[in-house]
Scaffold this motif. Structure first.
Motif, PDB file in Angstrom:
ATOM      1  N   VAL A  21      73.777  25.932  -7.223  1.00 38.84           N
ATOM      2  CA  VAL A  21      73.537  24.858  -6.271  1.00 38.84           C
ATOM      3  C   VAL A  21      73.323  25.411  -4.866  1.00 38.84           C
ATOM      4  O   VAL A  21      72.403  24.983  -4.148  1.00 38.84           O
ATOM      5  CB  VAL A  21      74.703  23.852  -6.296  1.00 38.84           C
ATOM      6  CG1 VAL A  21      74.684  22.944  -5.069  1.00 38.84           C
ATOM      7  CG2 VAL A  21      74.652  23.020  -7.567  1.00 38.84           C
ATOM      8  N   ALA A  22      74.153  26.371  -4.455  1.00 38.36           N
ATOM      9  CA  ALA A  22      74.004  26.939  -3.118  1.00 38.36           C
ATOM     10  C   ALA A  22      72.636  27.596  -2.938  1.00 38.36           C
ATOM     11  O   ALA A  22      71.958  27.385  -1.920  1.00 38.36           O
ATOM     12  CB  ALA A  22      75.117  27.955  -2.854  1.00 38.36           C
ATOM     13  N   ARG A  23      72.220  28.373  -3.923  1.00 41.13           N
ATOM     14  CA  ARG A  23      70.918  29.038  -3.807  1.00 41.13           C
ATOM     15  C   ARG A  23      69.774  28.037  -3.883  1.00 41.13           C
ATOM     16  O   ARG A  23      68.780  28.154  -3.177  1.00 41.13           O
ATOM     17  CB  ARG A  23      70.773  30.119  -4.876  1.00 41.13           C
ATOM     18  CG  ARG A  23      69.455  30.868  -4.803  1.00 41.13           C
ATOM     19  CD  ARG A  23      69.597  32.354  -5.001  1.00 41.13           C
ATOM     20  NE  ARG A  23      70.421  32.993  -3.991  1.00 41.13           N
ATOM     21  CZ  ARG A  23      70.681  34.311  -3.971  1.00 41.13           C
ATOM     22  NH1 ARG A  23      70.189  35.086  -4.929  1.00 41.13           N
ATOM     23  NH2 ARG A  23      71.437  34.834  -3.029  1.00 41.13           N
ATOM     24  N   TYR A  24      69.908  27.021  -4.750  1.00 41.88           N
ATOM     25  CA  TYR A  24      68.864  26.006  -4.859  1.00 41.88           C
ATOM     26  C   TYR A  24      68.681  25.249  -3.548  1.00 41.88           C
ATOM     27  O   TYR A  24      67.559  25.095  -3.050  1.00 41.88           O
ATOM     28  CB  TYR A  24      69.189  25.019  -5.984  1.00 41.88           C
ATOM     29  CG  TYR A  24      68.371  23.763  -5.886  1.00 41.88           C
ATOM     30  CD1 TYR A  24      67.025  23.748  -6.278  1.00 41.88           C
ATOM     31  CD2 TYR A  24      68.910  22.592  -5.362  1.00 41.88           C
ATOM     32  CE1 TYR A  24      66.255  22.602  -6.151  1.00 41.88           C
ATOM     33  CE2 TYR A  24      68.146  21.441  -5.234  1.00 41.88           C
ATOM     34  CZ  TYR A  24      66.827  21.452  -5.625  1.00 41.88           C
ATOM     35  OH  TYR A  24      66.064  20.326  -5.487  1.00 41.88           O
ATOM     36  N   ILE A  25      69.779  24.761  -2.970  1.00 41.85           N
ATOM     37  CA  ILE A  25      69.650  23.983  -1.733  1.00 41.85           C
ATOM     38  C   ILE A  25      69.064  24.840  -0.626  1.00 41.85           C
ATOM     39  O   ILE A  25      68.167  24.413   0.113  1.00 41.85           O
ATOM     40  CB  ILE A  25      71.002  23.399  -1.308  1.00 41.85           C
ATOM     41  CG1 ILE A  25      71.523  22.406  -2.348  1.00 41.85           C
ATOM     42  CG2 ILE A  25      70.883  22.705   0.045  1.00 41.85           C
ATOM     43  CD1 ILE A  25      72.912  21.844  -2.035  1.00 41.85           C
TER      44      ILE A  25
ATOM     45  N   GLU B 201      66.344  21.485   0.303  1.00 45.95           N
ATOM     46  CA  GLU B 201      66.855  20.677   1.396  1.00 45.95           C
ATOM     47  C   GLU B 201      66.030  19.414   1.639  1.00 45.95           C
ATOM     48  O   GLU B 201      66.563  18.398   2.065  1.00 45.95           O
ATOM     49  CB  GLU B 201      66.978  21.501   2.668  1.00 45.95           C
ATOM     50  CG  GLU B 201      68.164  22.448   2.642  1.00 45.95           C
ATOM     51  CD  GLU B 201      69.093  22.272   3.840  1.00 45.95           C
ATOM     52  OE1 GLU B 201      68.638  21.741   4.864  1.00 45.95           O
ATOM     53  OE2 GLU B 201      70.266  22.655   3.741  1.00 45.95           O
ATOM     54  N   GLY B 202      64.743  19.451   1.359  1.00 41.24           N
ATOM     55  CA  GLY B 202      63.932  18.260   1.542  1.00 41.24           C
ATOM     56  C   GLY B 202      64.241  17.158   0.560  1.00 41.24           C
ATOM     57  O   GLY B 202      63.902  15.988   0.785  1.00 41.24           O
ATOM     58  N   ARG B 203      64.907  17.508  -0.547  1.00 41.56           N
ATOM     59  CA  ARG B 203      65.239  16.534  -1.592  1.00 41.56           C
ATOM     60  C   ARG B 203      66.734  16.242  -1.680  1.00 41.56           C
ATOM     61  O   ARG B 203      67.141  15.410  -2.488  1.00 41.56           O
ATOM     62  CB  ARG B 203      64.776  17.061  -2.963  1.00 41.56           C
ATOM     63  CG  ARG B 203      63.268  17.190  -3.128  1.00 41.56           C
ATOM     64  CD  ARG B 203      62.920  17.762  -4.488  1.00 41.56           C
ATOM     65  NE  ARG B 203      61.481  17.805  -4.721  1.00 41.56           N
ATOM     66  CZ  ARG B 203      60.780  16.820  -5.274  1.00 41.56           C
ATOM     67  NH1 ARG B 203      61.394  15.711  -5.652  1.00 41.56           N
ATOM     68  NH2 ARG B 203      59.482  16.937  -5.452  1.00 41.56           N
TER      69      ARG B 203
ATOM     70  N   ALA C  60      72.551  28.869   5.535  1.00 40.50           N
ATOM     71  CA  ALA C  60      71.274  28.173   5.699  1.00 40.50           C
ATOM     72  C   ALA C  60      71.321  26.703   5.313  1.00 40.50           C
ATOM     73  O   ALA C  60      70.375  25.955   5.593  1.00 40.50           O
ATOM     74  CB  ALA C  60      70.193  28.878   4.868  1.00 40.50           C
ATOM     75  N   ILE C  61      72.393  26.265   4.689  1.00 40.18           N
ATOM     76  CA  ILE C  61      72.475  24.887   4.195  1.00 40.18           C
ATOM     77  C   ILE C  61      72.908  23.965   5.335  1.00 40.18           C
ATOM     78  O   ILE C  61      73.989  24.127   5.907  1.00 40.18           O
ATOM     79  CB  ILE C  61      73.466  24.794   3.021  1.00 40.18           C
ATOM     80  CG1 ILE C  61      72.943  25.617   1.828  1.00 40.18           C
ATOM     81  CG2 ILE C  61      73.679  23.344   2.609  1.00 40.18           C
ATOM     82  CD1 ILE C  61      73.945  25.749   0.685  1.00 40.18           C
ATOM     83  N   THR C  62      72.090  22.967   5.639  1.00 40.42           N
ATOM     84  CA  THR C  62      72.387  22.087   6.764  1.00 40.42           C
ATOM     85  C   THR C  62      72.936  20.730   6.345  1.00 40.42           C
ATOM     86  O   THR C  62      73.409  19.969   7.187  1.00 40.42           O
ATOM     87  CB  THR C  62      71.125  21.869   7.617  1.00 40.42           C
ATOM     88  OG1 THR C  62      70.099  21.269   6.816  1.00 40.42           O
ATOM     89  CG2 THR C  62      70.614  23.190   8.180  1.00 40.42           C
TER      90      THR C  62
END
Length: 274
Positions: free
Chosen positions: A101-105, A110-112, A212-214
């Protein structure tokens, strides 16, 4: 069975139930989407669309010989979310699934994605090094691979009956049904995928992904986790996330989404609705 095919020809099995805001669940090693059934039914009853997939080489997905690394796991998840056109989704990952999940986001989603939740998750990085002195020695993971290669059936039984759910603790009351269901899921998958997956979940560094995850991310972890030790995981991940919130559970084991489902589900629901 519903499947989506990745760019390298892997068929990924998935469950897609209900309507409303989607919640996407990524399972732990070496399990399958079935490990989330309690959560799927709970959130379905609360009006959400629930989605869970079997990681490549796991469950009912193709037992390929390669691609068992976090980059492929995240890309496979991106293929699924694009195929289903999931938007404003909440992504929930347990253990290895938390790394996925962390790598995917961070790299695809992030747009989804509206929010994320990491439960008993492997980030930032599990293996010990000069930069991560609190991690577990590499020998711990080498021994996991050796035990898997020597006697996967016995190894999986012992893991489920012991530290995964904390059934080796004094006063614990093991559930034979839970142990057998864990073993069933593990044996559905491919030995090669599970063998390589040990490296993926232990040696991947998610530090940059977390930074990088906002979107808001809830980090949930039991302080008696014997698989992913608490001190070198959850607090560090929460500190790296720009909008991370740490929730610590006294005495809860690694498999707390199963053994402590009522508590975990209620807290997830509150976070999603906040």
């Amino acid at each position: 069975m519903p499947t989506v095919t990745t760019s390298d020809g892997v068929e990924i099995f998935y469950k897609d139930w209900g309507s409303g805001q989607p919640i996407v669940f990524s399972h732990g090693w070496p399990l399958s989407a079935d490990d989330w059934d309690t959560q799927l039914l709970f959130f379905l009853r609360h009006g959400f669309r629930v989605v869970a997939h079997d990681r490549r080489g796991h469950g009912r997905s193709t037992q390929v010989s390669d691609g068992h690394d976090m980059d492929h796991y995240a890309a496979d998840l991106a293929t699924l979310t694009t195929h289903l056109d999931l938007r404003d989704a909440v992504h929930v990952g347990h253990s290895t699934g938390g790394g996925e999940v962390a790598r995917y986001i961070a790299r695809h989603g992030e747009g989804r994605v509206a929010k994320g939740a990491l439960i008993s998750a492997v980030p930032p990085i599990m293996v010990q090094s000069a930069a991560n002195p609190g991690g577990l020695p590499k020998k711990v993971f080498d021994d996991l691979q050796s035990a898997l290669a020597a006697n996967r059936t016995g190894f999986y039984r012992d893991l489920a009956a012991g530290p995964f759910y904390g059934y080796n603790r004094d006063g614990a009351e093991p559930s034979e049904a839970i142990i057998q269901n864990w073993w069933r899921q593990g044996m559905m998958g491919g030995a090669k995928a599970h063998y390589d997956g040990v490296v993926a979940f232990s040696q991947t560094d998610f530090t940059d992904d977390l930074k990088a995850i906002t979107v808001p991310v809830l980090v949930m972890h039991g302080d008696d986790d014997q698989i992913v030790p608490y001190a070198d995981s959850a607090p560090l991940s929460a500190a790296l996330l720009p909008h991370g919130t740490l929730k610590t559970y006294a005495g809860f084991p690694h498999g707390m989404p199963t053994t402590e489902a009522d508590t975990i589900n209620a807290d997830l629901l509150a976070f999603i609705q906040s």
